[in-house]
Design a protein around this motif. Structure first.
Motif, PDB file in Angstrom:
ATOM      1  N   PHE A 123       0.839  -1.196   0.000  1.00  0.00           N
ATOM      2  CA  PHE A 123       0.000   0.000   0.000  1.00  0.00           C
ATOM      3  C   PHE A 123       0.878   1.251   0.000  1.00  0.00           C
ATOM      4  O   PHE A 123       1.953   1.257   0.600  1.00  0.00           O
ATOM      5  N   ASN A 124       0.402   2.289  -0.668  1.00  0.00           N
ATOM      6  CA  ASN A 124       1.066   3.591  -0.579  1.00  0.00           C
ATOM      7  C   ASN A 124       0.020   4.696  -0.640  1.00  0.00           C
ATOM      8  O   ASN A 124      -1.153   4.439  -0.911  1.00  0.00           O
ATOM      9  N   GLY A 125       0.458   5.903  -0.395  1.00  0.00           N
ATOM     10  CA  GLY A 125      -0.487   7.020  -0.322  1.00  0.00           C
ATOM     11  C   GLY A 125      -1.063   7.434  -1.653  1.00  0.00           C
ATOM     12  O   GLY A 125      -2.068   8.153  -1.698  1.00  0.00           O
ATOM     13  N   GLY A 126      -0.451   7.022  -2.757  1.00  0.00           N
ATOM     14  CA  GLY A 126      -0.933   7.423  -4.073  1.00  0.00           C
ATOM     15  C   GLY A 126      -0.203   8.663  -4.573  1.00  0.00           C
ATOM     16  O   GLY A 126       0.446   9.391  -3.821  1.00  0.00           O
ATOM     17  N   LEU A 127      -0.330   8.923  -5.874  1.00  0.00           N
ATOM     18  CA  LEU A 127       0.408  10.012  -6.508  1.00  0.00           C
ATOM     19  C   LEU A 127      -0.026  11.391  -6.013  1.00  0.00           C
ATOM     20  O   LEU A 127       0.810  12.232  -5.688  1.00  0.00           O
ATOM     21  N   VAL A 128      -1.338  11.621  -5.945  1.00  0.00           N
ATOM     22  CA  VAL A 128      -1.824  12.964  -5.593  1.00  0.00           C
ATOM     23  C   VAL A 128      -1.434  13.357  -4.165  1.00  0.00           C
ATOM     24  O   VAL A 128      -0.874  14.438  -3.951  1.00  0.00           O
ATOM     25  N   PRO A 129      -1.680  12.512  -3.143  1.00  0.00           N
ATOM     26  CA  PRO A 129      -1.228  12.877  -1.798  1.00  0.00           C
ATOM     27  C   PRO A 129       0.285  13.052  -1.709  1.00  0.00           C
ATOM     28  O   PRO A 129       0.776  13.947  -1.012  1.00  0.00           O
ATOM     29  N   THR A 130       1.036  12.205  -2.425  1.00  0.00           N
ATOM     30  CA  THR A 130       2.495  12.332  -2.413  1.00  0.00           C
ATOM     31  C   THR A 130       2.918  13.658  -3.027  1.00  0.00           C
ATOM     32  O   THR A 130       3.815  14.343  -2.507  1.00  0.00           O
ATOM     33  N   TYR A 131       2.270  14.042  -4.120  1.00  0.00           N
ATOM     34  CA  TYR A 131       2.614  15.306  -4.780  1.00  0.00           C
ATOM     35  C   TYR A 131       2.348  16.491  -3.853  1.00  0.00           C
ATOM     36  O   TYR A 131       3.193  17.390  -3.730  1.00  0.00           O
ATOM     37  N   PHE A 132       1.203  16.504  -3.175  1.00  0.00           N
ATOM     38  CA  PHE A 132       0.887  17.615  -2.276  1.00  0.00           C
ATOM     39  C   PHE A 132       1.834  17.635  -1.071  1.00  0.00           C
ATOM     40  O   PHE A 132       2.195  18.708  -0.572  1.00  0.00           O
ATOM     41  N   ARG A 135       5.083  19.111  -2.333  1.00  0.00           N
ATOM     42  CA  ARG A 135       4.955  20.561  -2.538  1.00  0.00           C
ATOM     43  C   ARG A 135       4.906  21.313  -1.220  1.00  0.00           C
ATOM     44  O   ARG A 135       5.496  22.384  -1.080  1.00  0.00           O
ATOM     45  N   SER A 136       4.212  20.750  -0.213  1.00  0.00           N
ATOM     46  CA  SER A 136       4.124  21.413   1.084  1.00  0.00           C
ATOM     47  C   SER A 136       5.474  21.456   1.798  1.00  0.00           C
ATOM     48  O   SER A 136       5.720  22.350   2.613  1.00  0.00           O
ATOM     49  N   LEU A 137       6.363  20.518   1.487  1.00  0.00           N
ATOM     50  CA  LEU A 137       7.696  20.498   2.074  1.00  0.00           C
ATOM     51  C   LEU A 137       8.678  21.405   1.325  1.00  0.00           C
ATOM     52  O   LEU A 137       9.833  21.541   1.733  1.00  0.00           O
ATOM     53  N   GLY A 138       8.215  22.004   0.241  1.00  0.00           N
ATOM     54  CA  GLY A 138       9.067  22.895  -0.535  1.00  0.00           C
ATOM     55  C   GLY A 138      10.091  22.182  -1.394  1.00  0.00           C
ATOM     56  O   GLY A 138      11.097  22.779  -1.799  1.00  0.00           O
ATOM     57  N   LEU A 139       9.855  20.906  -1.690  1.00  0.00           N
ATOM     58  CA  LEU A 139      10.815  20.115  -2.465  1.00  0.00           C
ATOM     59  C   LEU A 139      10.464  20.039  -3.944  1.00  0.00           C
ATOM     60  O   LEU A 139      11.256  19.540  -4.750  1.00  0.00           O
ATOM     61  N   SER A 140       9.286  20.508  -4.313  1.00  0.00           N
ATOM     62  CA  SER A 140       8.870  20.465  -5.710  1.00  0.00           C
ATOM     63  C   SER A 140       9.778  21.340  -6.565  1.00  0.00           C
ATOM     64  O   SER A 140      10.147  22.451  -6.176  1.00  0.00           O
ATOM     65  N   ASN A 141      10.157  20.834  -7.736  1.00  0.00           N
ATOM     66  CA  ASN A 141      11.021  21.550  -8.678  1.00  0.00           C
ATOM     67  C   ASN A 141      12.399  21.849  -8.080  1.00  0.00           C
ATOM     68  O   ASN A 141      12.991  22.901  -8.336  1.00  0.00           O
ATOM     69  N   THR A 142      12.903  20.928  -7.279  1.00  0.00           N
ATOM     70  CA  THR A 142      14.262  21.034  -6.744  1.00  0.00           C
ATOM     71  C   THR A 142      15.006  19.725  -7.022  1.00  0.00           C
ATOM     72  O   THR A 142      14.389  18.681  -7.255  1.00  0.00           O
ATOM     73  N   ARG A 143      16.326  19.783  -6.972  1.00  0.00           N
ATOM     74  CA  ARG A 143      17.119  18.580  -7.201  1.00  0.00           C
ATOM     75  C   ARG A 143      16.949  17.571  -6.072  1.00  0.00           C
ATOM     76  O   ARG A 143      17.076  16.368  -6.271  1.00  0.00           O
TER      77      ARG A 143
END
Length: 299
Positions: A123-132, A135-143
């Motif tokens: 089981f995993n949280g799924g793509l959408v929860p993982t994406y949010f 993004r909330s951790l400020g890691l989106s669009n970073t290396r």
């Protein structure tokens, strides 16, 4: 004597079919790789019309020349090397620490932790929860997101834990503590030197996983200068397909020339992108089978 002869004849027939099957399997695996090599140095027009099958025709190195001149490719190459090194270092380090901790009988709640790891395999949280979350951790669009996300997997933790359980006895730690050795020093100076096999396996697994990865970059990265090599390769292949369809509709000479350039590059890029992993494997293959087998004997 007659019975022995029948046995020998039956063994000969059986061995013949075994070798025949293995030969066909090897051909199925090797030929696509061989085709990519000969296609990368053949005339793209002949490759596209199916005239290149067993040997290169219309030999040209224009594709490799275009690869050298293609700036985006080398930017992606540099990004992939950085991502692979960081991902491998983080993944291997964390997996070794987790596997060692879970292999020690003195760890309180280790069965609970192991159960939680195993649950993530189903089981995993799924793509959408993982994406949010990303993004909330400020890691989106970073290396960092490419080097962190997926670097730890339950499967690798399990084989590492099993390796330590079967190879590093508790008596060894007890003997070390009598000489004043701390847990950290024991792990660094005694456990790691005895764990070359499983470390090589982890390095190979994580490096290949990240080197071939493009999906996380597609989801979490927006800037072109951050894209890895595999994303650039994917763009080239999709561009080739799109231009081929558009050329059939319009018949433009400019588009046809551009399509030939892309086709010329495509096979060469696949070879260039595979070279580092092919160079890495010979250095770790002697540990590979040993590490996997030791990590799978006991559960």
């Amino acid at each position: 004597m007659q019975a022995k002869k029948r046995v020998l004849n039956s063994d000969t027939v059986f061995n013949f079919f075994v070798y025949l099957g293995l030969g066909l399997l090897a051909l199925i695996i090797v030929y696509p790789l061989y085709f990519i090599v000969i296609a990368s140095v053949s005339d793209p027009m002949l490759v596209g019309t199916g005239k290149v099958l067993l040997y290169p025709r219309g030999i040209t190195f224009e594709g490799y020349q275009k690869i050298v001149e293609y700036t985006d490719l080398w930017v992606g190459y540099g990004n992939t090397i950085l991502y692979t090194v960081g991902f491998t270092f983080i993944g291997t380090t964390v997996t070794l620490l987790a596997g060692y901790a879970l292999s020690r009988k003195g760890l309180v709640g280790r069965n609970l932790f192991m159960t939680l790891f195993v649950i993530t395999m189903f089981f995993n949280g799924g793509l959408v929860p993982t994406y949010f979350t990303v993004r909330s951790l400020g890691l989106s669009n970073t290396r960092w997101i490419i080097m962190i996300l997926g670097s730890l997997t339950a499967y690798r933790v399990i084989i590492t834990r099993t390796f330590f359980s079967s190879s590093i006895p508790d008596e060894l730690y007890e003997a070390a503590t009598l000489d004043g050795c701390s847990q950290t020093r024991f792990f660094v100076q005694i456990v790691l030197p005895l764990s070359k096999a499983i470390t090589a396996v982890l390095v190979m697994y994580t490096a290949v996983q990240q080197w071939n990865s493009w999906y996380n970059a597609m989801v979490y990265l927006m800037d072109e200068e951050l894209m890895p090599l595999q994303s650039v390769l994917r763009t080239i292949i999709l561009s080739s397909q799109a231009m081929s369809e558009a050329m059939e509709m319009s018949g433009s000479d400019d588009m046809s020339a551009h399509l030939m350039m892309v086709e010329t590059m495509k096979y060469g890029v696949i070879i260039v992108s595979s070279v580092p992993i092919l160079c890495l494997y010979p250095f770790v293959q002697k540990y590979f089978t040993q590490g996997v087998m030791i990590g799978s004997i006991k559960g």
